[in-house]
Design an enzyme around this catalytic site. Structure first.
Site, mmCIF file in Angstrom:
data_model
loop_
_atom_site.group_PDB
_atom_site.id
_atom_site.type_symbol
_atom_site.label_atom_id
_atom_site.label_comp_id
_atom_site.label_asym_id
_atom_site.label_seq_id
_atom_site.Cartn_x
_atom_site.Cartn_y
_atom_site.Cartn_z
ATOM 1 N N ASP A 32 13.965 -0.906 23.872
ATOM 2 C CA ASP A 32 14.484 -1.430 25.144
ATOM 3 C C ASP A 32 13.349 -2.192 25.849
ATOM 4 O OD1 ASP A 32 17.162 -0.265 26.906
ATOM 5 O OD2 ASP A 32 15.694 -1.459 27.993
ATOM 6 N N ASP A 59 12.047 -6.672 23.517
ATOM 7 C CA ASP A 59 12.909 -7.618 24.224
ATOM 8 C C ASP A 59 13.708 -8.364 23.158
ATOM 9 O OD1 ASP A 59 14.059 -9.738 25.553
ATOM 10 O OD2 ASP A 59 12.290 -10.151 26.791
ATOM 11 N N VAL A 60 15.031 -8.238 23.186
ATOM 12 C CA VAL A 60 15.840 -8.826 22.101
ATOM 13 C C VAL A 60 15.799 -10.351 22.084
ATOM 14 C CG1 VAL A 60 17.418 -6.867 21.852
ATOM 15 C CG2 VAL A 60 17.988 -8.709 23.481
ATOM 16 N N ASN A 86 22.806 -4.126 20.714
ATOM 17 C CA ASN A 86 23.563 -3.601 21.847
ATOM 18 C C ASN A 86 23.090 -4.079 23.216
ATOM 19 O OD1 ASN A 86 25.119 -1.343 23.340
ATOM 20 N ND2 ASN A 86 22.974 -0.920 23.834
ATOM 21 N N TYR A 151 29.589 -13.995 31.033
ATOM 22 C CA TYR A 151 29.685 -12.766 30.235
ATOM 23 C C TYR A 151 30.773 -12.932 29.167
ATOM 24 C CZ TYR A 151 29.759 -7.672 29.453
ATOM 25 O OH TYR A 151 29.695 -6.409 28.899
ATOM 26 N N LYS A 155 30.223 -12.810 25.108
ATOM 27 C CA LYS A 155 30.860 -11.763 24.313
ATOM 28 C C LYS A 155 31.861 -12.342 23.311
ATOM 29 C CE LYS A 155 28.617 -8.258 26.002
ATOM 30 N NZ LYS A 155 27.646 -7.556 25.158
ATOM 31 N N THR A 186 28.231 3.676 32.475
ATOM 32 C CA THR A 186 26.815 3.322 32.278
ATOM 33 C C THR A 186 26.247 2.688 33.550
ATOM 34 O OG1 THR A 186 27.171 1.032 31.587
ATOM 35 C CG2 THR A 186 27.426 2.713 29.884
HETATM 36 N N1 NAD Z 1 29.616 -0.218 30.191
HETATM 37 C C1 NAD Z 1 30.713 -0.831 29.804
HETATM 38 O O1 NAD Z 1 31.823 -0.490 30.219
HETATM 39 C C2 NAD Z 1 30.631 -1.976 28.821
HETATM 40 C C3 NAD Z 1 31.810 -2.628 28.506
HETATM 41 C C4 NAD Z 1 31.759 -3.652 27.584
HETATM 42 C C5 NAD Z 1 30.563 -4.013 26.984
HETATM 43 N N2 NAD Z 1 29.412 -3.380 27.332
HETATM 44 C C6 NAD Z 1 28.178 -3.796 26.660
HETATM 45 O O2 NAD Z 1 27.464 -2.669 26.206
HETATM 46 C C7 NAD Z 1 26.082 -2.991 26.072
HETATM 47 C C8 NAD Z 1 25.245 -1.908 26.727
HETATM 48 O O3 NAD Z 1 25.481 -1.931 28.130
HETATM 49 P P1 NAD Z 1 25.580 -0.603 29.007
HETATM 50 O O4 NAD Z 1 26.930 -0.569 29.596
HETATM 51 O O5 NAD Z 1 25.078 0.551 28.250
HETATM 52 O O6 NAD Z 1 24.584 -0.994 30.206
HETATM 53 P P2 NAD Z 1 23.184 -0.357 30.669
HETATM 54 O O7 NAD Z 1 22.718 -1.237 31.772
HETATM 55 O O8 NAD Z 1 23.353 1.082 30.937
HETATM 56 O O9 NAD Z 1 22.257 -0.550 29.381
HETATM 57 C C9 NAD Z 1 21.821 -1.817 28.955
HETATM 58 C C10 NAD Z 1 20.403 -1.667 28.401
HETATM 59 O O10 NAD Z 1 20.001 -2.936 27.853
HETATM 60 C C11 NAD Z 1 18.643 -3.129 28.210
HETATM 61 N N3 NAD Z 1 18.299 -4.553 28.162
HETATM 62 C C12 NAD Z 1 18.663 -5.539 29.021
HETATM 63 N N4 NAD Z 1 18.115 -6.713 28.649
HETATM 64 C C13 NAD Z 1 17.395 -6.458 27.526
HETATM 65 C C14 NAD Z 1 16.592 -7.249 26.664
HETATM 66 N N5 NAD Z 1 16.404 -8.561 26.893
HETATM 67 N N6 NAD Z 1 16.021 -6.664 25.580
HETATM 68 C C15 NAD Z 1 16.186 -5.342 25.350
HETATM 69 N N7 NAD Z 1 16.894 -4.529 26.147
HETATM 70 C C16 NAD Z 1 17.501 -5.081 27.217
HETATM 71 C C17 NAD Z 1 18.524 -2.557 29.610
HETATM 72 O O11 NAD Z 1 17.172 -2.275 29.953
HETATM 73 C C18 NAD Z 1 19.384 -1.312 29.500
HETATM 74 O O12 NAD Z 1 18.632 -0.187 29.109
HETATM 75 C C19 NAD Z 1 25.911 -4.369 26.689
HETATM 76 O O13 NAD Z 1 25.861 -5.348 25.677
HETATM 77 C C20 NAD Z 1 27.174 -4.539 27.529
HETATM 78 O O14 NAD Z 1 27.515 -5.887 27.709
HETATM 79 C C21 NAD Z 1 29.424 -2.371 28.251
#
Ligand code: NAD
Length: 292
Positions: A32, A59-60, A86, A151, A155, A186
């Site tokens: 992360d 960093d991705v 992710n 977004y 996606k 989250t």
């Molecule tokens: N929570 C939901 O309902 C939901 C729904 C659809 C999709 N998603 C997707 O799920 C994935 C995870 O999101 P989440 O809900 O767990 O959110 P979250 O904010 O809890 O976790 C996201 C994590 O990604 C990390 N991050 C951000 N930019 C980064 C980078 N450049 N390099 C490495 N790490 C990085 C952040 O530090 C964080 O720890 C995302 O791709 C999000 O779009 C989430």
């Protein structure tokens, strides 16, 4: 020992994947940009899981660093079984109020971030003749939602690349799955427009997402699923070579409806957009009162 890398694993869905993997006895590289968060998750996994975990700042958007992480796991453990692309940020707001920076961040983190992980892991997996790539897209990658255009764009790209890759990968013994969550509990909505210095002034809808994100913990699990439950479901689905994983349950109905009436989401968006604009002062007052 089977091995896995999870990006964005310091929080939320990524942490949920890491927990599920550790429970199943995997070595997990917890990565992360939140290094302290990644370390805390790895420590937790080493206490409770039957596998082993290490943390890495990653960093991705940095393709070389992503490739180095993949090659490190392959070199140290002789195999890479699973790659979870992710990491993500929520980038949204009315298009007339957001900037080119919003679009750029959505592309860099959520499109190129996934591409970087796929490029590095897929080549290693093709060479070893096995492996599984799991990309986190979103319900927003299957159907559009108003006020989420950057977004949605990112996606949809993830769904497209994942399904195209799945078509090719089977011949090499590599599995590819697309995760399209609709609502997992989250921190995503508490960091709207991440990396842009918070919600820009005037980004009314973005600030509403962010403020209401703080209420997530009061919503029951069958509506807003816990990341641990989600992580176990995704791992089981990936092991069964499922193409799509859509949770919670009502996400599958939303997808079905949007395929039945493909222009309906845009029409609903139009109504929502006019409604939000008309009721803007009232909604702002209500949000202030609820989040005061
Ligand atoms: N929570 C939901 O309902 C939901 C729904 C659809 C999709 N998603 C997707 O799920 C994935 C995870 O999101 P989440 O809900 O767990 O959110 P979250 O904010 O809890 O976790 C996201 C994590 O990604 C990390 N991050 C951000 N930019 C980064 C980078 N450049 N390099 C490495 N790490 C990085 C952040 O530090 C964080 O720890 C995302 O791709 C999000 O779009 C989430």
């Amino acid at each position: 020992m089977r091995t896995a890398i999870v990006t964005g694993a310091a929080s939320g869905i990524g942490r949920g994947y890491a927990v599920a993997l550790a429970e199943e006895g995997y070595y997990v590289l917890v990565t992360d940009v939140d290094e302290a968060g990644a370390k805390a998750v790895a420590e937790e996994l080493n206490r409770v899981g039957s596998g082993r975990a290490e943390a890495l700042y990653l960093d991705v958007t940095d393709a070389q660093a992503v490739a180095a992480a993949v090659h490190r796991v392959k070199a140290e453990h002789g195999r890479l079984d699973m790659m979870f692309n992710n990491a993500g940020v929520f980038v949204g707001g009315p298009v007339e109020e957001i900037t080119l920076e919003h679009w750029r961040i959505a592309c860099e983190v959520m499109v190129m971030g996934v591409v970087n992980g796929v490029d590095a892991a897929y080549k290693v997996m093709v060479e070893q003749g096995f492996g599984s790539i799991v990309n986190t897209a979103s319900m927003a990658g299957l159907t559009p939602f108003a006020f989420m255009a950057p977004y949605n764009m990112a996606k949809h790209a993830v769904v497209g690349l994942t399904m195209a890759l799945r078509g090719e990968a089977g011949a090499h013994g590599v599995r590819v799955a697309c995760v399209c969550p609709i609502a997992i509990n989250t921190n995503l909505l508490t960091h709207v427009n991440g990396g842009l210095g918070g919600v820009p002034e005037g980004d009314f809808v973005g600030s509403l997402y962010e403020r209401f994100g703080h209420y997530a913990r009061y919503i029951p699990n069958f509506i807003l699923m816990s990341p641990e439950v989600h992580g176990r479901k995704v791992l089981r689905a990936a092991e069964r070579n499922r193409a799509y994983v859509i949770e919670p349950w009502y996400g599958r109905q939303v997808w079905w409806l949007s395929r039945l009436a493909p222009t309906a989401p845009a029409r609903i968006g139009g109504v929502a957009s006019r409604g939000v604009r008309a009721a803007r002062p009232l909604i702002a007052k209500l949000a202030d009162r609820l989040t005061a």
